[in-house]
Design an enzyme around this catalytic site. Structure first.
Site: not given
Ligand code: RVP
Length: 497
Positions: A260-261, A318, A380, A407, A417
């Site tokens: 998970d990165s 994100c 997500g 996250e 991550r």
């Molecule tokens: P979404 O489905 O568009 O909500 O995206 C989920 C993805 O976003 C996760 O699987 C992960 O790769 C990424 N993610 C999770 N947290 C964050 C963040 O805080 N930037 N990004």
């Protein structure tokens, strides 16, 4: 420095053209199953899912409850790694304990508890029935059942004991431990009960069978289950404490792991993959990522990744692209990585599945991602909206929302991550809300119907065929804007005036 000739594009910039639909192309023939782990070209993958959806490795998304529901529908959840090793392993174990059909009884109450207490318990767990045992534990002496239809807040005194309104064991059907699932289901129907308690020879509760599970099984029929008929579940790992975390997750029964990165094109990921191969050979399966180009894919595939996850900065929560200037439109990233996956398969005879992670805002984006060549999708926001996700339901101005946080937000502080050392120094995600959308079961079923319908229009009955034959077209900026405007007017007719 070099500048790539292509523009970075996202899913909303493409549409699919229909291909010929013939008589062989009917909904019952569409097979959405996908390989999860690498396999020899032409041979089946050791781990497949019937529904090409996995849940994001996020605290706001992947709880045991969601993992069970998603496995029932044929997908797979990844329990998040931003928690102590023992806590994550317990979540994995909770899913594995929950044998398909035979549930660990998690809503239990003592006969001396009040009706108010059992009402609160059922409301908090969003369930209808509690099991009454002498000590309120899941392994206590079975005494009866009490459901929301056995008492009414307006008719009964909530200070009265559960004993006064429960249906006592003497009038209920129970079954001995060891009964087969099909016999248990027959008994449920014969006795017209929603819950069948399974008790040992001393009368102690060992598990329960729910009528709803039977109905779900009939509805989905393609649950993700292991050889022992336990639900399958995945788990996230990081590049820091993997020497301790991986053995604990493997012992807890995780079916597949995933690094998970936010940026997986690193020697740290290669170290973890080497560790897994040295310790476990091919008995432990692990995906790696995330990457956004062919170089990243090749590096992780050669390092032994079982699948590769694609996507940086496309997640709905994100802000990595704003904060670090790193990322790539999800459609362009996928197209590049798919080319490399196919080249790698031709050269080595090894097919390494791709997981497209993030950036799905509409169900149509799932079909576009699959058309681009993704084997399965990590979601997500999509799952965070449902009853089964672990976040709280909140009401704002009369409308219901579920909390959803990244996250990389201050709330999750998942420093591992984001490679920011021991603590998160700057945020890469936001903490927000998503409109509440009800039950996962209902929504997944509708989404699958839509994807099936897209595949039929495109003349495909399997995902490999869809990968081969899908014809995509770019949407002009003008038509994109027009579509947005149409949606705005449709959603808010008052905007017309
Ligand atoms: P979404 O489905 O568009 O909500 O995206 C989920 C993805 O976003 C996760 O699987 C992960 O790769 C990424 N993610 C999770 N947290 C964050 C963040 O805080 N930037 N990004």
């Amino acid at each position: 420095m070099r500048i790539l000739p292509e523009i970075s594009r996202t899913f909303g910039e493409y549409l699919l053209l229909p291909n010929l639909t013939d008589e062989a192309c009917t909904p019952d023939r569409v097979d959405l199953s996908a390989p999860v782990v690498r396999h020899r070209v032409g041979e089946p993958s050791a781990l497949r899912i019937a529904v090409p959806m996995v849940s994001a490795i996020m605290g706001a998304v992947s709880s045991p409850r969601l993992a069970i529901a998603l496995a029932q529908c044929g997908g797979l959840a990844f329990i998040h790694q931003n928690q102590p090793i023992a806590a994550q392993a317990e979540m994995v174990a909770a899913v594995k304990r929950h044998k398909a059909g035979f549930r660990h009884s998690d809503i239990n109450i003592k006969p001396s508890a009040t009706l108010g207490e059992v009402g609160d318990l059922l409301a908090a767990a969003e369930r209808d029935v509690a099991v009454v045992t002498d000590d309120g534990s899941p392994g206590g002496m079975f005494l009866g059942l009490i459901s929301t239809s056995d008492f009414n807040v307006h008719r009964h005194d909530l200070g009265d004991s559960v004993e006064t309104r429960m249906r006592p064991a003497a009038g209920l059907a129970t079954a001995p431990a060891g009964i087969s699932l099909s016999d248990a289901n027959t008994l449920i129907w014969d006795a017209r009960q929603d819950v069948l308690p399974i008790v040992d020879e001393d009368g102690r509760l060992t598990s329960i069978v729910l009528r709803r599970d039977y109905e779900l099984h009939k509805q989905f029929r393609k649950e993700s289950i292991d050889q022992d008929k336990r639900f399958m579940v995945g788990a996230g790992v990081n590049t820091h404490d993997y020497r301790e975390r991986i053995p604990a997750l493997v012992a807890a029964g995780a079916d597949v792991l995933c690094l998970d990165s936010s940026d997986g094109y690193s020697t740290w990921q290669s170290d973890v993959l080497r560790f897994v191969r040295e310790q476990y050979g091919d008995t432990v399966r692990i995906g790696a990522g995330n990457v956004v180009d062919g170089r990243g894919f090749r590096y992780l595939a050669e390092a032994g990744a079982d699948f590769v996850k694609v996507g940086i900065g496309g997640g709905s929560i994100c802000i990595t692209r704003d904060q670090k200037g790193i990322g790539r439109g999800q459609a362009s990233a996928l197209a590049d990585v798919v080319r490399e996956r196919d080249a790698y398969a031709r050269e080595t005879g090894q097919y390494v599945p791709l997981c497209s992670d993030g950036g799905v805002l509409h169900d149509s984006h799932m079909a576009i991602a699959l058309a681009f060549g993704a084997d399965f999708l990590m979601l997500g926001r999509y799952f965070a909206r449902y009853d089964e996700s672990p976040s709280s339901l909140v009401k704002v101005d009369g409308q219901l929302f579920k909390e959803y946080w990244g996250e990389g937000s201050q709330r999750a502080r998942n420093a591992a991550r984001y490679g920011q050392g021991k603590a998160l120094v700057f945020e890469e995600g936001v903490d927000g809300y998503v409109p509440y959308a009800g039950s996962l079961y209902d929504n997944v079923s509708i989404t699958l119907t839509k994807i099936t319908s897209t595949m039929i229009s495109c003349g495909s009955t399997t995902l490999p065929q869809f990968h081969q034959t899908a014809t995509l077209v770019e949407v002009s900026h003008q038509s994109y804007l027009q579509n947005r405007e149409d949606v705005r007017l449709r959603d808010r007719p008052s905007a017309l005036s």
